[in-house]
Design an enzyme around this catalytic site. Structure first.
Site, mmCIF file in Angstrom:
data_model
loop_
_atom_site.group_PDB
_atom_site.id
_atom_site.type_symbol
_atom_site.label_atom_id
_atom_site.label_comp_id
_atom_site.label_asym_id
_atom_site.label_seq_id
_atom_site.Cartn_x
_atom_site.Cartn_y
_atom_site.Cartn_z
ATOM 1 N N LYS A 1 97.785 -1.536 -21.688
ATOM 2 C CA LYS A 1 98.036 -2.305 -22.915
ATOM 3 C C LYS A 1 96.674 -2.493 -23.575
ATOM 4 O O LYS A 1 95.916 -3.387 -23.210
ATOM 5 C CB LYS A 1 98.672 -3.660 -22.583
ATOM 6 C CG LYS A 1 99.575 -4.214 -23.653
ATOM 7 C CD LYS A 1 98.913 -4.502 -24.977
ATOM 8 C CE LYS A 1 98.165 -5.819 -24.977
ATOM 9 N NZ LYS A 1 97.372 -6.018 -26.217
ATOM 10 N N CYS B 1 80.165 -7.842 -23.524
ATOM 11 C CA CYS B 1 80.301 -8.917 -22.535
ATOM 12 C C CYS B 1 78.975 -9.172 -21.831
ATOM 13 O O CYS B 1 78.700 -10.277 -21.394
ATOM 14 C CB CYS B 1 81.381 -8.557 -21.523
ATOM 15 S SG CYS B 1 81.080 -6.987 -20.714
ATOM 16 N N GLU C 1 80.852 -19.018 -25.314
ATOM 17 C CA GLU C 1 80.676 -17.606 -25.669
ATOM 18 C C GLU C 1 81.036 -17.399 -27.144
ATOM 19 O O GLU C 1 82.105 -17.789 -27.592
ATOM 20 C CB GLU C 1 81.592 -16.731 -24.808
ATOM 21 C CG GLU C 1 81.440 -15.260 -25.115
ATOM 22 C CD GLU C 1 82.368 -14.376 -24.297
ATOM 23 O OE1 GLU C 1 81.887 -13.438 -23.666
ATOM 24 O OE2 GLU C 1 83.584 -14.652 -24.266
#
Ligand code: NDP
Length: 494
Positions: A187, A297, A398
């Site tokens: 996905k 990331c 973040e």
């Protein structure tokens, strides 16, 4: 020049189920947007629950078909062929990735696409050379037994991935999953469906048995993501994305006690000591903060600089930040857009919050003025802040944008404590020419990966993952086998 600017609104992106491209069975579609221009450039067919169930069923059937009966050597040959076919069609993958993400072509051509191929080739090599564990065991009657480990595929693996490095992060999971003999249902992020769909063509071209690789498009909650994690025939879930999404997926995984591997968010620190080589620091940290418009990331969002170097560091990093050119597609200094209008709004919210929390905006802080086709793109300026408190929101949460806060420190212990004071633990960088300090400080970082005098220097054989709220488990090299195989111990009395 990027060719995405003139891409027509005619692209149709389909689900790939059982080796066949399919529309969504309930007729739903959603727009595929080029973030570099804000233009709709395609229509994605959303998978219904029935489509997701069909993809999982195809993957389950394939486990017992030709794929499940293949020898390891046959499987390795097919997976190596996938790598070669991605390389042969690298221009197509490049076009697809640039259209979905708006990222600079040189980023996609140097990082995303070659890593897409390498992820298959490397795990084919790992499987080919994988040793097994065995013990000669004494038995109570004075005889011997042989204990050894058999590794088996776990079954149907759900692969749920984000939009920042779509092909790279997806194949990082699909490569080892297939190498270990599993089947997958992928996905992709709804923002970046193209390369996952295109990989279906590659699978068919190399003769991959139907159902081994499946793709369902859609969203998270109440859509393809949740349908997939809720399907009881999914045996394990591997996910890269936000920590909050990881928590939601973990609740679904609890039903049926399914295994998970999570690569989640981060708020990665850099510690720069006064003895560091400033040229190397600025080269490495400017990439770490601004590459892929900060949507990495592993990127750095907190920088702690030893006080004697602070002013010079700020001066040099400011120059480096200003060298990135938002909206200048085709220019080697092109800083691409953020992935979506929604993400742009989120990042700009943090830009405003930084000011409200007392930051000095050293450079950037807003939306660049861009004319022409890219005027509708989702750009923000590369941004540096000083004057933020270590416990401010902007230094704790973040952001996932091209920005960082810089804070001075006076002592090694203080820097280590500041760097470790976070709920995350993905990666850190340490910059020093002092060898002993490099090892000492690196070992004190509570992170999955610590780089010294470099950043994003990846060896795919190494363990990759985060501690704290940055993830569960490690993938990479033989570590991936821990997740993608079921270990069985066999004990034979001799
Ligand atoms: P998200 O968590 O929003 O989405 C990741 C994927 O999960 C998407 O495909 C998304 O679908 C899907 N999803 C969302 N909700 C659910 C749900 N309830 N059930 C099942 N699937 C769901 O992350 P982003 O795409 O925004 O990516 C950015 C994040 O990824 C950052 O936090 C970043 O730190 C992290 N990341 C971590 C890495 C690591 O290695 N640790 C590497 C790269 C990124 P959709 O988006 O279509 O709704």
């Amino acid at each position: 020049m990027t060719s995405d600017m003139s891409r027509p609104v005619t692209d149709t992106i389909l689900n790939f189920i059982g080796g066949v491209y399919r529309r969504g069975s309930d007729g739903k579609t959603f727009a595929n947007v080029n973030p570099a221009t804000g233009q709709h450039i395609g229509l994605v067919h959303e998978a219904s629950k029935a489509d997701v169930d069909a993809a999982v069923a195809a993957a389950k059937t394939a486990l017992n078909g030709p794929w499940g009966r293949m020898t390891t050597a046959e499987r390795i040959k097919l997976i190596t062929a996938v790598a070669a076919e991605i390389e042969r069609r690298s221009e197509d993958f490049l076009e697809a990735e640039v259209a979905d993400t708006g990222k600079p072509r040189h980023v996609a051509s140097h990082i995303d696409i070659p890593r897409g191929a390498a992820n298959f080739r490397m795990f084919a090599d790992v499987i080919a050379t994988m040793p097994t564990e065995s013990f000669a065991t004494d038995t109570p009657d004075g005889g011997r037994a042989l204990n050894y480990v058999a590794r088996k595929p776990k079954g149907v693996i759900a692969v749920i991935c984000p939009w920042n490095f779509p092909l790279l992060l997806m194949t990082w999971k699909v490569g080892p999953a297939l190498a270990c003999g599993n089947t997958v249902v992928v996905k992709p992020s709804e923002e970046t469906p193209r390369t996952a769909a295109l990989l279906g063509e590659v699978m068919n071209a190399v003769g991959m048995p139907e159902g081994v690789y499946n793709v369902v498009h859609g969203f998270g909650a109440g859509s393809a993501g949740e349908f997939l994690t809720s399907n009881k025939d999914v045996d394990a879930i591997t996910f890269t994305g936000e920590t909050g999404t990881g928590q939601a997926i973990m609740q679904k995984a609890a039903i049926g006690v399914r295994d998970v591997s999570f690569e989640l968010g981060g708020k990665n620190p850099a510690i720069v000591f006064a003895d560091a080589d400033l040229d190397k620091v600025v080269e490495g940290l400017s990439r770490s903060v601004f590459l892929n418009t900060g949507q990495v990331c592993l990127g750095t969002e907190r920088v702690y600089v030893e006080r004697p170097l602070f002013d010079e560091f700020i001066r040099r990093m400011t120059m480096a930040a200003q060298a990135f050119k938002p909206g200048a597609a085709g220019d080697p200094a092109y800083l691409g857009p953020l992935i979506s209008a929604e993400h742009q709004e989120k990042v700009l919210g943090y830009y405003a919050k930084a000011v409200a929390e007392g930051a000095t905006v050293v450079t950037g802080g807003g939306v660049p003025e861009i004319d022409g086709a890219q005027g509708g793109g989702f750009y923000v300026e590369p941004t540096l802040w000083t004057g933020l408190a270590h416990d401010s929101t902007v230094m704790r949460e973040e952001i996932f944008g091209p920005c960082c806060g810089v804070i001075p420190f006076d002592a090694e212990d203080e820097a280590v404590a500041l760097a470790n004071d976070t709920e995350y633990g993905l990666c850190a960088t340490v910059w020093t020419e002092n060898l002993s300090r490099a090892h000492r400080v690196a070992a004190e970082m509570r992170v999955g990966v610590c780089w010294v005098n470099c950043w994003f220097l990846r060896d795919l054989r190494t363990a990759f993952g985060g501690s704290g709220q940055s993830g569960i488990g490690r993938e990479g090299g033989v570590h991936s086998l821990e997740f993608y195989t079921e270990i069985q111990n066999i004990c034979v009395k001799l």
